[in-house]
Design an enzyme around this catalytic site. Structure first.
Site, PDB file in Angstrom:
ATOM      1  CE1 TYR A  12      24.113 -16.679 -17.670  1.00  0.00           C
ATOM      2  CE2 TYR A  12      21.856 -17.124 -16.986  1.00  0.00           C
ATOM      3  CZ  TYR A  12      22.803 -16.971 -17.993  1.00  0.00           C
ATOM      4  OH  TYR A  12      22.433 -17.098 -19.287  1.00  0.00           O
ATOM      5  CE  LYS A  26      28.199 -19.950 -14.329  1.00  0.00           C
ATOM      6  NZ  LYS A  26      27.418 -18.750 -14.086  1.00  0.00           N
ATOM      7  CG  ASP A  47      14.242 -24.838 -18.208  1.00  0.00           C
ATOM      8  OD1 ASP A  47      14.736 -24.311 -19.227  1.00  0.00           O
ATOM      9  OD2 ASP A  47      13.576 -25.889 -18.240  1.00  0.00           O
ATOM     10  CB  CYS A  67     -24.323 -40.350  -8.178  1.00  0.00           C
ATOM     11  SG  CYS A  67     -24.491 -38.649  -8.749  1.00  0.00           S
ATOM     12  CB  CYS A  71     -21.870 -34.416 -10.320  1.00  0.00           C
ATOM     13  SG  CYS A  71     -23.037 -35.397  -9.379  1.00  0.00           S
ATOM     14  CD  GLU A 120      26.285 -19.543 -10.928  1.00  0.00           C
ATOM     15  OE1 GLU A 120      25.443 -19.273 -11.820  1.00  0.00           O
ATOM     16  OE2 GLU A 120      27.426 -19.084 -10.906  1.00  0.00           O
ATOM     17  CB  CYS A 146     -22.685 -37.457  -6.038  1.00  0.00           C
ATOM     18  SG  CYS A 146     -21.283 -38.046  -6.977  1.00  0.00           S
ATOM     19  CE  LYS A 201      20.218 -29.751 -19.372  1.00  0.00           C
ATOM     20  NZ  LYS A 201      20.396 -29.540 -20.778  1.00  0.00           N
ATOM     21  CE  LYS A 209      22.104 -25.324 -18.730  1.00  0.00           C
ATOM     22  NZ  LYS A 209      20.922 -24.904 -19.443  1.00  0.00           N
ATOM     23  CB  CYS A 258     -22.643 -37.869 -12.041  1.00  0.00           C
ATOM     24  SG  CYS A 258     -21.367 -38.326 -10.855  1.00  0.00           S
ATOM     25  CB  ALA A 312      -0.911  -0.003   1.212  1.00  0.00           C
TER      26      ALA A 312
HETATM   27  S1  IVH Z   1      26.622 -19.433 -17.368  1.00  0.00           S
HETATM   28  C1  IVH Z   1      29.628 -19.023 -20.864  1.00  0.00           C
HETATM   29  N1  IVH Z   1      24.952 -19.845 -15.415  1.00  0.00           N
HETATM   30  O1  IVH Z   1      22.228 -22.081 -19.696  1.00  0.00           O
HETATM   31  C2  IVH Z   1      28.627 -19.629 -19.997  1.00  0.00           C
HETATM   32  N2  IVH Z   1      24.145 -20.169 -17.624  1.00  0.00           N
HETATM   33  O2  IVH Z   1      23.887 -23.633 -21.868  1.00  0.00           O
HETATM   34  C3  IVH Z   1      27.528 -18.726 -19.729  1.00  0.00           C
HETATM   35  N3  IVH Z   1      21.790 -20.804 -17.764  1.00  0.00           N
HETATM   36  O3  IVH Z   1      21.318 -20.306 -22.298  1.00  0.00           O
HETATM   37  C4  IVH Z   1      26.383 -19.349 -19.085  1.00  0.00           C
HETATM   38  N4  IVH Z   1      21.413 -20.781 -15.599  1.00  0.00           N
HETATM   39  O4  IVH Z   1      20.894 -18.996 -20.231  1.00  0.00           O
HETATM   40  C5  IVH Z   1      25.110 -19.864 -16.743  1.00  0.00           C
HETATM   41  N5  IVH Z   1      23.589 -20.118 -13.580  1.00  0.00           N
HETATM   42  C6  IVH Z   1      23.746 -20.132 -14.895  1.00  0.00           C
HETATM   43  C7  IVH Z   1      22.702 -20.459 -15.785  1.00  0.00           C
HETATM   44  C8  IVH Z   1      22.942 -20.475 -17.149  1.00  0.00           C
HETATM   45  C9  IVH Z   1      20.880 -20.982 -16.806  1.00  0.00           C
HETATM   46  C10 IVH Z   1      21.512 -21.002 -19.203  1.00  0.00           C
HETATM   47  C11 IVH Z   1      21.968 -19.860 -20.052  1.00  0.00           C
HETATM   48  C12 IVH Z   1      22.334 -20.463 -21.379  1.00  0.00           C
HETATM   49  C13 IVH Z   1      22.472 -21.899 -21.059  1.00  0.00           C
HETATM   50  C14 IVH Z   1      23.882 -22.344 -21.356  1.00  0.00           C
END
Ligand code: IVH
Length: 725
Positions: A230, A298, A122, A459, A474, A118, A480, A322, A120, A456, A37
């Site tokens: 990232y 990394k 999506d 029933c 229903c 970290e 029922c 993955k 990844k 239904c 607010a």
């Molecule tokens: S680092 C040079 N960190 O993954 C490397 N990428 O296959 C730069 N992604 O399309 C990427 N989470 O968008 C990095 N924590 C993360 C990530 C990440 C998702 C995606 C990124 C890219 C794909 C790389």
């Protein structure tokens, strides 16, 4: 035009600083300070001032996040530094090999190397450019070399600073990250779109990418998108200005400059550290509340990153581990209609079992007939199924119809027969086959249509279909057995009457035997009768009767919730109890009285009103009361709500009360109680055994109370001695 006075200039500057700060605290630090607010009031005031003095409008003002739609599509923009992809690992052995390879290449022990791990995320990758601290460009990944310029859309994301915070940033800064949508917000957005006939997305990634590619930024602004940084792009030219030696330090720097970074990032050592991280994150994947498709590992040291360099289109210094895919292909074998507690018919897809995100899925929801039509589904279709977190698996798209259904027909001859006349009429060849089942099944071009039943399936009562409403119901009500069963399950559930030992299977039996028709019948059950049921011994029967006895002492909010009134969830039940104070007052309330309750609109008010006008409902309530069900009536009138607007999380065990009791006491003070720690959490109460929620709270800087501290606060608030900070 009016010349703004100094006072106005100061006010505008203050408002902008306060709004920017509120956004940063909310979206980046996960530590909101300003209420919604207050935020809205300041934003409106700033809008008024900017309208009165248009000269004061600046492109980076918090009012300017939503600009006008561009006339044409998006411009192609080349990335100054290409956006690369990552090499993948699917097994722990590959992670070990990765660490060893790097160690060998750097001529040191891989197990001494520090890695930043970290999630990844999506979603959709984007790159942001800041010049002299101002956001000047935002571009999609595209093919990695060239993307689309979507600056005005990205400006609508509150987690993207338009202006960097702090001072020590370089002249030119490029920040990369992922735009994502959380499950809860994605679901709510899709539900709304289903109701209103808007665009429904298959998964959060598609929703993020689709929302970013809207030509009108006003549409993007309505989508619950979030940017997580990232990567800080290291260009040789700007390198001199950013002399952090590690990636993790850069993440901290980005956070200071106003970006959200993922709270799950962690620096670990060697292969063991990396593997432990990947396992742990994988185990918690379903509880994160957003989609990840893996973990990114990394090399933390940037000098070593540079030494390792790149091969082809991926860095040598990173790898993506993955997890199993959250969307998989399978075949739609059949559709069954399930009757819910309120009679709503939900089509459930019966699927060829398939593993989705590590769990075997053979049923998925199809929401309603509208969804089946929207997806253009027929039985036998090859479909994609998406499952995320605790959310029910969903059929999200048709991939391709399989032309030859004979295999399918063979597999599901029995349920075909039950599909009834419409199918037989439209498929003479099939009809012949059904009749003379021994012959070879016919090959039929086209697949079986899915029709919604007119009676239904449980029933056989008439099905009601209201005009403009997608849900079919229903009309049998408690006649029922499916509705009765669901109503009883809800009544007995933990958050409602909390009847220990009365599980779903037992309720199924009790309904089947007709021993229980209404919740009141539960309290008439006798231990000696229960003991005759299969899988029920004397002891468990005695325990159940004792649990029923115990459940008779309840609270008004629980009782109202347990009644299972349409669209009355726990929070609404609590509001109703607080507002009316007694059940009698609630039962007699008129629609207008009900609409005066917090968060109760005309639809809910009408459901509540109608519920209490049904003689059988009033009878059941009377019977329950005469069987000894009691609660302390709430104090009439508005009690102080010192925690209104706050969200709390309880984790671990408490000694002096159960978690549910703690929850009720917090709710009575106006707080909401959530299951996971998020940016909105005001405080976490952690008892012994608290795990990841406590860790997350500590990481995010959310205040944590132990049981003693919690009790002291509760008592102070309840006695009205203390106001919440
Ligand atoms: S680092 C040079 N960190 O993954 C490397 N990428 O296959 C730069 N992604 O399309 C990427 N989470 O968008 C990095 N924590 C993360 C990530 C990440 C998702 C995606 C990124 C890219 C794909 C790389």
């Amino acid at each position: 035009m009016n010349q703004p006075e100094k006072k106005i200039l100061d006010e505008v500057a203050t408002l902008r600083a306060e709004l920017d700060d509120a956004n940063y605290r909310y979206y980046v630090l996960d530590e909101p300070r300003m209420t919604d607010a207050d935020y809205d009031r300041r934003l409106r005031r700033l809008q008024e001032l900017e309208e009165a003095y248009p000269k004061l409008v600046r492109p980076d003002s918090p009012t300017q996040r939503v600009g006008a739609a561009p006339a044409e599509g998006f411009p192609k923009v080349a990335h100054a530094v290409p956006m690369l992809s990552l090499n993948n690992a699917f097994a722990e052995a590959e992670l070990k090999a990765f660490v060893k390879r790097l160690g060998d290449r750097l001529e040191r022990d891989g197990d001494e190397l520090a890695f930043c791990c970290e999630p990844k995320l999506d979603g959709a990758a984007v790159s942001l450019v800041y010049e002299r601290g101002q956001l000047t460009s935002g571009v999609t990944r595209g093919d990695g070399r060239t993307g689309e310029g979507i600056t005005s859309n990205l400006k609508t994301l509150k987690s993207i600073p338009q202006k960097l915070r702090g001072k020590e940033w370089p002249e030119r800064l490029e920040v990369r990250g992922e735009v994502t949508m959380r499950h809860a917000e994605f679901e709510a957005m899709n539900d709304k779109a289903r109701e209103e006939g808007g665009k429904v997305f298959a998964n959060p990634r598609n929703a993020a990418a689709g929302s970013l590619r809207q030509l009108d930024p006003r549409i993007t602004a309505t989508r619950p998108l979030e940017f997580t940084a990232y990567q800080l792009v290291q260009e040789m030219a700007s390198l001199a200005n950013i002399d952090t030696p590690t990636h993790s330090e850069q993440m901290s720097l980005l956070r200071e400059w106003g970006f959200r970074v993922n709270p799950e990032f962690k620096v670990v050592k060697g292969a063991c550290g990396v593997i432990d991280y990947c396992r742990d994150l994988g185990e918690r994947r379903d509880a994160l509340g957003y989609d990840i498709d893996g973990a990114v590992i990394k090399v933390d040291n940037l000098r070593l990153q540079r030494e390792l360099g790149f091969v082809a289109r991926a860095p040598r210094w990173a790898i993506a581990y993955k997890y199993p895919a959250q969307e998989k292909q399978t075949t739609l074998k059949d559709v069954k209609w399930q009757v819910g507690r309120t009679g709503a018919l939900t089509p459930v897809a019966k699927l060829e079992p398939v593993e989705v995100g590590g769990v075997t899925v053979s049923n998925a929801t199809l929401h309603n007939m509208g969804e089946i039509l929207r997806l253009g589904l027929r039985i036998g279709d090859v479909v994609n199924v998406y499952r995320a977190g605790d959310v029910i698996p969903k059929v999200v798209r048709k991939v391709s119809p399989s032309r030859d259904i004979s295999r399918n027909l063979q597999r599901r001859g029995t349920s075909l027969r039950r599909q009834g006349p419409s199918l037989r009429r439209s498929r003479p060849a099939l009809r012949r086959w059904l009749k003379h089942g021994s012959r070879k099944p016919p090959v039929i071009a086209g697949l079986m249509r899915i029709t919604s039943p007119s009676r239904c399936p449980v029933c056989h009562s008439q099905i009601e279909r209201l005009k403009g409403v997608a849900v079919a119901r229903c009309s049998g009500g408690l006649y029922c057995s499916a509705q009765r069963r669901e109503a009883l399950k809800h009544f007995a559930s933990r958050r409602a009457m909390d009847i220990d030992g009365l599980g779903e299977k037992l309720i199924d039996q009790l309904v089947e035997l007709d021993w229980v028709k209404t919740p009141a019948d539960l309290f008439r059950l006798k231990a000696e009768d229960l003991a005759t049921l299969p899988r029920m011994a004397q002891k468990s029967s005695d325990n159940l009767v004792a649990a029923l006895e115990k459940a008779k002492q309840t609270t008004l909010p629980r009782f109202i919730f347990a009644l299972g009134i349409r669209e009355v969830g726990e929070a609404t039940a609590a509001n109703l109890a607080r507002h009316f104070g007694t059940l009698d007052a609630l039962m007699e309330a008129e629609v207008a009285d009900l609409e005066a309750v917090e968060d109760v609109g005309p639809v809910v008010a009408s459901h509540v009103y109608t519920f209490f006008r049904q003689p059988h409902n009033r009878e059941t309530i009377e019977e329950l009361r005469s069987l000894g069900l009691t609660w302390k009536e709430e104090v009439v009138g508005d009690r102080p709500q010192p925690l209104a607007g706050q969200t709390w999380v309880l984790t671990g065990t408490l000694e002096s009360m159960t978690r549910d009791e703690g929850k009720e006491r917090l709710q009575a003070l106006g707080a909401k109680v959530a299951g996971s720690v998020s940016k909105k959490t005001a405080a976490v109460v952690a008892g012994p055994g608290a795990g990841s929620k406590l860790a997350k709270a500590e990481q995010m800087g959310v205040p944590v109370l132990d049981e003693q501290g919690f009790l002291e606060r509760l008592e102070a608030w309840e006695s009205g001695k203390e106001a919440a900070q």
